[in-house]
Every structure is written in C-alpha cells, then in structure tokens.
Design an enzyme around this catalytic site. Structure first.
Site, PDB file in Angstrom:
ATOM      1  N   LYS B  95       0.865  -1.183   0.000  1.00  0.00           N
ATOM      2  CA  LYS B  95       0.000   0.000   0.000  1.00  0.00           C
ATOM      3  C   LYS B  95       0.899   1.230   0.000  1.00  0.00           C
ATOM      4  O   LYS B  95       1.848   1.306   0.799  1.00  0.00           O
ATOM      5  CB  LYS B  95      -0.883  -0.039   1.251  1.00  0.00           C
ATOM      6  CG  LYS B  95      -1.948   1.020   1.339  1.00  0.00           C
ATOM      7  CD  LYS B  95      -2.778   0.831   2.625  1.00  0.00           C
ATOM      8  CE  LYS B  95      -3.923   1.800   2.739  1.00  0.00           C
ATOM      9  NZ  LYS B  95      -4.728   1.571   3.966  1.00  0.00           N
ATOM     10  N   SER B 171      -9.475   1.626   3.007  1.00  0.00           N
ATOM     11  CA  SER B 171      -8.578   2.299   2.090  1.00  0.00           C
ATOM     12  C   SER B 171      -7.530   1.383   1.455  1.00  0.00           C
ATOM     13  O   SER B 171      -6.859   1.802   0.513  1.00  0.00           O
ATOM     14  CB  SER B 171      -7.848   3.413   2.828  1.00  0.00           C
ATOM     15  OG  SER B 171      -7.062   2.876   3.867  1.00  0.00           O
ATOM     16  N   SER B 195      -9.803  -0.606   7.396  1.00  0.00           N
ATOM     17  CA  SER B 195      -9.222  -0.355   6.069  1.00  0.00           C
ATOM     18  C   SER B 195      -8.532  -1.551   5.442  1.00  0.00           C
ATOM     19  O   SER B 195      -8.201  -1.513   4.261  1.00  0.00           O
ATOM     20  CB  SER B 195      -8.227   0.801   6.140  1.00  0.00           C
ATOM     21  OG  SER B 195      -8.915   2.018   6.090  1.00  0.00           O
TER      22      SER B 195
END
Ligand SMILES: [Zn+2]
Lengths: 486, 528
Positions: B95, B171, B195
């Site tokens: 990420k 996310s 997330s």
C-alpha cells in the site's frame, strides 16, 4: 511617586538543553556546536513521513535529577503531548512536549541573595517556586540570507527541560542570582553545559510592576532573546524602569513581547508571534507514558550529590570557613570535592587548605585550563605538602614551588623533596658559612646596615636563601646574620 | 493454472523444491498485471476510457527492475544452497502509505507525489529480508481517508476485480484488488477503522488487522496514530499466517510495537477448534446511526444474505467442535463511529501538519513572500478534499474550548468500547469467548461513485470494523461466499489481544469446512 514605591514581579522561563550524547527521540548526535548546518539529522528528527520517536532514557534520567534538586514531586507516570503549531524550524508541525502530566510537579529553590545584590545591603533568602518542569524536544533554527530563508535542523530533537518559576522574583539582581545558581546547579549535576552564549541555557523573563503592598498581578511583558546572565539583569532593569515611567505618565502596560538588543542595550518590541495561540495539546500517541517505577528512580538517584548551596552551608558550619571561601570552593563541584578530600587527608586547619586552594591551586587550574579532578597534584599530595611545611621539612616558598614541580613531574611532594634535596638546611655551621660569605661580598651594605639601615636585614636573609636555593631555614639564617653583624 | 494464481505458501514450497524459480514467479505476476491492471493511477489522470473501466488499476508505481533484482538474488541464493528466507520469491504489493527506500511514497496525495522515501518501513523491510519480492506500490484513498479508493489523487482508482463497476473498498483497496486479481499473492495494508478488513471483504480475500502494536508502524505515513495497524492481505488464511510470522514483533524504531513474543502462526493453524468459545452479538447484526435531524439513533438490520453467511459459519464451526455463545452484548458498538470521527481527525490533523511545503513534497509554484501564504497555498493546492475535511474537523474538535466535549469524551467512549471486549473475552467472565464472529461489512461492494462524497454514510460502513481499532484487539475478515449479484461477502473474527493465532486457527477451520463450496471455484470478473 518614586521608584521605591514600586516593586517588580518577575518570573523566569528557562529552557535547558540536556547534555545527552544523542537526541531525545533518535540516535543523532545531540551537540552540534560548530558543526555544519544539517549535519546531525536523520528521518526522525527531520519529521519525514512515517517516522516515529523513540525516547532516549538518558534525557528522562537527567530530568529526574534536576526535578529532585528543585524539590519537585516526580510523577510515577507522566505523558508526552503534542504541541501543535506551524513554523519552518519545527519539521513535524508539532513539538513533542509534556502538558498536564509532566515529569515533575511543584518544587522550589531557596535563593540566597548576597548583600551585594540586595537593595538594602542585607543578605537574604528568596524562595522561588517552580510552576512547571517538563521534558520536550528542541526546534531547529532559521535564518534569512540573501533574500532567502534557511533552516538548520541540527538542533531539532535536542532534549530540553522547560522550567518555569512562579512570579516570585522582585529585582533584576534576584533574577540574575537565580540564573547563576541554576547554571551552577546544572553543571554540578552534570546534566547540562548550561552555557547561555551557546544556547544551552535560555531564558525568557516575564516582568510586571505593582505598588508595594499590592498582591495582584498586573499585565506583564515578556523579554526574549537574551543570551547572558548580565544581559538578563540589564534587560529586566530597563524594563522595570520603562514600566514605572509609563505608569507614572498615566499609561497602560500592554502584554508585549520584547527583544533585548545587546549592542544598543535597549528593548525592542518584537513582531507579533507567528504562531497560534491554541496549541491543541493532546497525548502523543507515538510514545508510551514514562513509567518511573521505584527501581528506576532509585537507580537514577543513587549517588545523588549534596547540592552546592547545602555544601556551601556545611563548609561554613563544619570547617569554620568564611562565607567568601565557602562560596568560591563550592562554585564548582570538583573543586569542592578536591577541597574536602584534601582536608580529610591533611587533618589540620581547613582554612589553611582553603588558602592554598584559593591562592595557588585555582591559579594553576586556570592557567592550565583544567578542572580539579584533572590535575596530577591530587588532594592527598597537597595534604602531604602541607604536612612537610608544618613539620619544618620544607619552608613555604619551597612548598609553593613544589606545586608546579609535582604537577609537571607527577611525583609526590615527598619524593621530590628527597630526589632534589629540597629539605630545609638547619645545620648552623653551613648557614653560618654562607652568611659570612654574603657579608664578605657586600661590604657596602654591611656599612649601611651598621649605619642604622635596619631594613637591610631582610635583604641579607634573602641573599643567604638565594645562595642555598631556598633550602635554608630563614629563621636560623636571620639569627646567624644578626650574630655576625653585631 | 498460472503461477500467479498459486498461494504464497505453495510458491515458497515449490521454490525450495527447485520446481520453479523466483524469476518465473515474478514473470507470471508481471504478465498478470500487464493483462488485467491497465494504466497505473497518476496525478491528473484524465477521463476514464471504456478500456479503463475493464481494468483493475491496483498500482500507482510498479517497480519491475527492483523486483527482478530481488528475484534474481533469491535464485542465486537457492543455487548456492543458502537459505533464501521463508517468503523467498513470493511477490507482494505494498500500500503506497509505506515508505520504501528509493521509491515514490505518495500516500495517494498530490502533496507527496514527488516524495521519494530515503528509508524503508519496518514491515516492508521484514518482508524483503524474508526473501519476498516487492512488485510495487498500490493505490489507496488519499492518506487512507476513505472506504472506496475513489479519493485517491492518482486516477484511475482501483476497481473491484469481482465486478469492475464496483469499488474494491478501502482504504487498502489497491492491496485487496491486487491480491484478488492474482497480481500478487500477498500485500501489506493498513487498518485504521477497517481499512484492511472492509476491502478484503469486498474483494473476497483474507485481511487481518493485528493487535495494535503487534506490527511496527515505523515507515507507515500516519493517519490516526493510536488506531493505525499494518497487516496482511492474502488469498487464504495460511498465507496470512505466513506473512504474520514475518512482519509481527517488536521494533526498536517503534516504541508502541509491543515487546510480546511472536508465536509461530503456522504451527497451530491445523489444530482444530474443539472447545473454543465463539460468540455472536446482536449488536453486530444491525447498523445504528444518528438521525441528524432529531439527534436520535436509528437502527437498520443487515441484508439477510450477510447475516445468513455469519449464521452458517457459526453452524459449521459448531459442527467442528466450537461452542457457539449467542447474545453477547457489545452495547457500545454504536458509538464507535462518532468516537472515531473525533479521535481520528484530531490525530490526522496533527499528523498532516508536517506537509507544509517547507522540506519535501508539494510546494506551490507561485512565488511567495509571506510564510503563512506559502503554507496556505501549498496545503490548499496539495491536499485533496478528504484531508481537508479531516483537518477542518480535527482542528475544530481539538480547539481548547471544544476538546472536553468532543475529544476527551471520545476517549471515554473508547474506554467503554474496550470494556465491551474485555467483558466478552474475560476468562473468568460470563462469556469467556475465544473469538467473536460477526459480519465484516453491512453491505457488499457498492458501485463506483455511489457513495463517494457522502462521507458520513461511507463512514458508517465501518461500524462493524472500527470497534476493534478503538479497543486495539485483533480481527480478521474471511471470504464467506457470494451474494446474489456475485459479490464477495466477508465474515469477521475478533479476538483478545495478541491472539491472532486463535483467529487464524478458526479461519483455517472455516476454510476447511467450506472447501468444497461451489463459490470457492468462481473466478473474479477481471480474470475471465
Ligand atoms: Zn535524528
């Protein structure tokens, strides 16, 4: 109205750089004096994205020493908080500090104010309360040059203690005395270099005035950017006078921030602060609370020293030293340790040790740029030397010259006396022979002496001493000369 | 079947057996990325083409050269008979909220678009030290602020591989999309309110939020520092356990990373669940949210398919010997989102202070004479809408005159939520649970653009995941079938501090129980 009808109310806010090897939250070198800008930095102290602080325990330990010396209450659990504001020298946009649950609460310093700093010439003691004592990180520095703004992050993350006094000081002299004592204490504890010129010790002063007898606090001004104790004194003095003038003229005092211009010796109003008033403190989630359990606290305070003011009082009490001597001997911890060790080894009159220290040893230290623990002439050897004098083995002038010889050779006084044959000659015949020689060589002086110039006796003794390289007992030499000149 | 579809533990095994090479694995993954990912997200990405709508768009930065060098190094080690590490040759994505030395580390924000990190985040460094091969940085919501990835400044934003008109969740949407699409078997994500777990549920993969402090945060660009947890995204429980073995543990760079021994998460995985007590809570079968008109709380039941998948999981686990405990009260669950709104935004606003145009990242190109103006312009132009919303609210609720009624109150709520879990997991208490079994999300993946902009409703999508962040306890989302539209459903297991091992064990048992389910053979749309 005159000045004497007002009193000043002064509080000092000090920032103390702790002399740890590394910074408070990373492993960069803490001391950047004379280092090139941005040479002691890393992702952590530059606030790069994603970095986290890791607490340097040495900073906590030094903070605990100071809090203890100031009679503060050490909190078993204290917290770091974020103080949020924007400034280019603050790379994270917040300063890691302590807010409501700091390392220590309360505390005080009983400040002796000497007669020389007292308005009525009487020495007294002022109790100065401590209202805040917490750990935090230092910010960097910015400067303008060539129309550009430069930032140096070297200082970012240097451990600081912020320590704030109550509005307890009443004169500029008291403020100067407080800083002097604080500097002495910091060095005594070995927790800060406490050099104001280098910014190890920084001081802002809050100053207001009121009529004598009043107890409320009037609006105060804050004096910043003062880099010596003498300048703090001068700046406060100026500000008190200014405030009295304003009030006498019927004007109000506004809560300005003032800057001391050292060269012009005037205070200037600073541009209004470029920071927000509300720092939005909240607990720093990246650090665990400081848990000062008993074991850690005990380890930190093991060997906690007798403090300078206590030791000063004890020297007066225990050794019968004059205040003047005690003050000088406790100005610095190693010197006072030296004194006590020498007194113990000597066993004789402490004042005698004091005299030798203040007259001779201090000069030697200054000349050589050494501290008392660094000289070869250890306390035991000074004691030995004094005993050699007391026993009549050497005379005082031999003793004084021995100081340098011991220091240079690293040999003990007794060994040097032995090696160089410095012991006093008390053999009457040897001295008599030299005395006769002196008189024979100086007929004019003999004539003059006999003509009534008595003062020449000292000169004759000196000549004998010189010929015998100081080894003669001067009393015996005088006796011989008097006999021969009769 | 291609190498890119194999699991991490299979790849690691075949590599050690010298049946395949690290370079072959890498080539297979790069081929898959080439086939399904489409153009990577970039600033000012331009309008979406029809082709864009058929692609996954997981990546912001693909680093094939770096990956090839790592894969070749692994192959050399194997050839030399050296131990290449437990994850040798296994590709993974990161990420783009983690710093990785020498790579752009953007947080999916314009303000960091030009930032190249000079150091590597601890979890990434540990993956690489274990021999894993980083493929690149994947997309996310800007600074992780969102649940759909649509707020990324790098467009096109990722799409759900199962149905390409759906969001992947967020996310960590780039992470879960890349794993679901077979671009990599593993990814590192972060979980601040769900997330990792929410996009894992949306994308039909396993996503674990470890106990707070179990995995170091060093190098993770902070959102809400007291809630952020890095964690694994994988296609099965065994791979998640394998990855936990590598990334968990104390870190000298993160003092909040716990100094608690790390168990071997693989060792206990197959031990079964006989005697484990698994709870169900009515408070996790509904969504409660405030009516903004009159201030009362309103309740909505979950979709029947989602509740049914949790009930079925409970039945299967019971059949394998677990004891199911019904009716566990978790009464403070409904306060999780409001408290999160306050706490996360106070921390976020402060964490965003450092992006000021002075040291790195975006600075307004316009010449500025005034420092304040430079700050305002740089931040105004560099931050997208979501960071700005969080700064505004964070500054508001932490202001001296409001912090008692908002921030301090939210902290007290947080303590209450923690107490719910303490009571449920207390070995001497009335429930004595080893885990709580819940749905992960109140819905399956929603349509692109369906919720974006409606920040409140999107945040309530986190209601079932955020309590674990408040409490710091671990949680894992497991794929549990497909809904009527063919979209993945996730179920969640929550456990006591540092008992990721138990959650993974239960998860593995559930995998076994559903091994022959038809939905396990269904391939995502992007791979058809
Ligand atoms: Zn540093």
């Amino acid at each position: 109205m005159t000045m004497t009808e007002y009193e000043a109310v002064i509080g000092l806010e000090t920032h103390i750089q702790l002399n740890t090897q590394t910074k408070i939250f990373c492993s960069c070198k803490a001391d950047s004096w004379n280092d090139a800008p941005n040479s002691n930095i890393c992702p952590v102290c530059c606030g790069l994205p994603g970095v986290l602080p890791v607490l340097n325990k040495a900073a906590v330990e030094k903070g605990v020493l100071l809090a203890t010396a100031m009679h503060g209450q050490i909190r078993p659990l204290s917290f770091f908080d974020r103080k949020n504001y924007f400034y280019p020298d603050l790379p994270k946009g917040y300063q890691i500090s302590q807010f409501d649950q700091s390392l220590s609460s309360g505390g005080y310093l009983d400040l002796p104010v000497p007669a020389s700093a007292s308005p009525d010439g009487q020495a007294y003691v002022r109790r100065v309360s401590i209202t805040k004592l917490h750990l935090e990180e230092d910010a960097g520095k910015t400067k303008n040059a060539g129309g550009q703004r430069f930032v140096d992050f070297n200082r970012c993350g240097v451990p600081l203690v912020e320590m704030v006094t109550g509005p307890d000081l009443r004169t500029a002299d008291e403020a100067a005395q407080y800083l002097t004592r604080l500097r002495q204490l910091l060095r005594w504890l070995g927790i800060s270099e406490a050099d104001m010129e280098r910014g190890n010790l920084r001081c802002d002063a809050n100053v207001s005035i009121r009529r004598k007898g009043e107890t409320h606090l009037n609006p105060k001004t804050e004096i910043k950017n003062v880099n010596s104790i003498e300048n703090v004194r001068a700046a406060i003095e100026h500000e008190i006078e200014r405030q009295i003038r304003e009030v006498e003229a019927g004007n109000r005092i506004f809560a300005w921030t003032l800057e001391w211009d050292e060269d012009a010796a005037v205070l200037r109003k600073m541009r209004s602060k470029e920071t927000e008033a509300d720092y939005r403190y909240f607990r720093e989630p990246d650090l665990l609370p400081i848990r000062l359990d008993d074991a850690w606290k005990t380890a930190i305070l093991a060997g906690f020293p007798e403090l300078p003011l206590e030791r000063r009082a004890r020297f007066i009490r225990e050794y019968g030293l004059p205040e003047y001597d005690a003050e000088i001997l406790t100005a610095e911890r190693k010197l006072s340790d030296y004194f006590e060790a020498a007194v113990r080894a000597y066993g004789g009159d402490p004042k005698r040790v004091s005299n030798w220290l203040m007259n001779d040893i201090l000069r030697m230290l200054n000349d050589r740029g050494l501290t008392a623990d660094q000289i070869k002439l250890a306390p035991a050897w000074l004691a030995e030397l004094l005993k050699l004098i007391d026993s009549g083995t050497i005379n005082i002038s031999t003793g004084k010259s021995l100081l340098q010889k011991v220091e240079e050779s690293g040999l003990s006084p007794a060994a040097l006396v032995e090696k160089e044959g410095l012991a006093k000659v008390s053999d009457d015949t040897a001295i008599r022979a030299v005395a006769q020689e002196v008189l024979a060589e100086n007929p004019k002086e003999v004539e003059a002496f006999k003509g009534g110039k008595d003062t020449l006796m000292g000169w004759f003794v000196g000549q004998v001493m010189r010929k015998m390289r100081g080894k003669a007992d001067p009393n015996i030499a005088r006796q011989m000369l008097e006999e021969l000149l009769k | 079947m291609e190498l890119s579809d194999l699991s991490a533990h299979e790849l690691a095994l075949y590599l050690r057996q010298r049946r395949i090479s690290a370079v072959e694995i890498l080539e297979s993954c790069l081929k898959r990325i080439e086939a399904v990912d489409g153009r990577p997200g970039r600033l000012d990405g331009g309008p979406l083409t029809v082709e864009d709508e058929q692609k996954v768009h997981s990546f912001i930065t693909l680093t094939p050269e770096r990956a090839r060098a790592q894969a070749e190094a692994v192959d050399r080690k194997i050839a030399a008979g050296e131990d290449p590490g437990p994850l040798a040759g296994v590709p993974f994505t990161v990420k783009d909220i983690f710093c990785v030395e020498g790579t752009p580390s953007t947080a999916a924000s314009r303000i960091l678009a030009n930032f190249t990190a000079p150091y590597t985040a601890t979890p990434v460094a540990r993956m690489e030290a274990a021999g894993a091969v980083m493929l690149g940085k994947v997309n996310l919501d800007e600074f992780t602020y969102g649940s759909s990835n649509e707020s990324s400044a790098f467009q096109p934003s990722p799409r759900n591989p199962w149905k390409l008109d759906r969001v992947p969740g967020g996310s960590s949407g780039g992470s879960t999309a890349s794993v679901a699409a077979g671009e990599a078997p593993l990814s590192i994500g972060t979980d601040t309110a769900g997330s990792i777990r929410q996009p894992a549920a949306f994308c039909g993969v396993v996503g674990m939020k470890p106990t707070y402090g179990r995995v170091s945060r060093y190098g993770l660009i902070a959102f809400a520092s007291s809630l952020d947890c890095p964690g694994p995204v994988a296609r099965n429980v065994t791979d998640a356990a394998l990855m936990m073995n590598t990334i968990a543990g104390a870190d000298p760079h993160d003092s909040t990373a716990a100094n608690v021994p790390v168990p071997d998460y693989l060792a206990a995985l197959e031990q079964g669940i006989k005697g484990l007590r698994i709870g169900l809570s009515p408070d996790y079968f509904r969504i409660t949210y405030p009516n903004l008109q009159n201030g009362t709380f309103e309740t909505q039941p979950l979709p029947a398919e989602i509740e049914a998948s949790v009930r079925r999981a409970a039945d299967l686990l019971a059949a394998m010997g677990a004891e199911i405990v019904e009716g566990v009260p978790m009464p403070n669950t409904r306060f999780g989102i409001p408290a999160y709104f306050v706490i996360s935004r106070v921390e976020a606003a402060s964490n965003l202070h450092r992006f000021d145009g002075v040291k790195y990242g975006y600075r307004t190109p316009e010449p500025m004479n005034d420092l304040r103006a430079m700050y305002r312009q740089s931040r105004g132009q560099g931050f997208g809408a979501q960071p700005k919303l969080r700064i505004l609210m964070g500054m508001y609720v932490s202001a001296a005159q409001y912090s008692e009624q908002y921030y301090n109150r939210a902290l007290r709520v947080r303590t209450l939520i923690r107490q719910d879990f303490d009571r449920a997991f207390d070995p001497q208490g009335p429930y004595r649970l080893n885990a709580l079994l819940t749905p992960t999300t109140p819905t399956t993946a929603f349509k692109m653009a369906a919720l974006y902009g409606d920040s409140v409703l999107m945040q309530y999508a986190d209601q079932l995941t955020v309590p674990a962040n408040h409490a710091g306890v671990p949680g894992v989302s497991l794929p549990a079938g497909l809904d009527g539209e063919g979209l993945p459903i996730g179920i969640q297991l929550l456990g006591p501090d540092y008992r990721e091992d138990v959650l993974l064990r239960i998860g593995r048992a559930y995998e076994e129980a559903t091994e022959t389910d038809p939905w396990r053979r269904v391939r995502p749309q992007a791979l058809l």
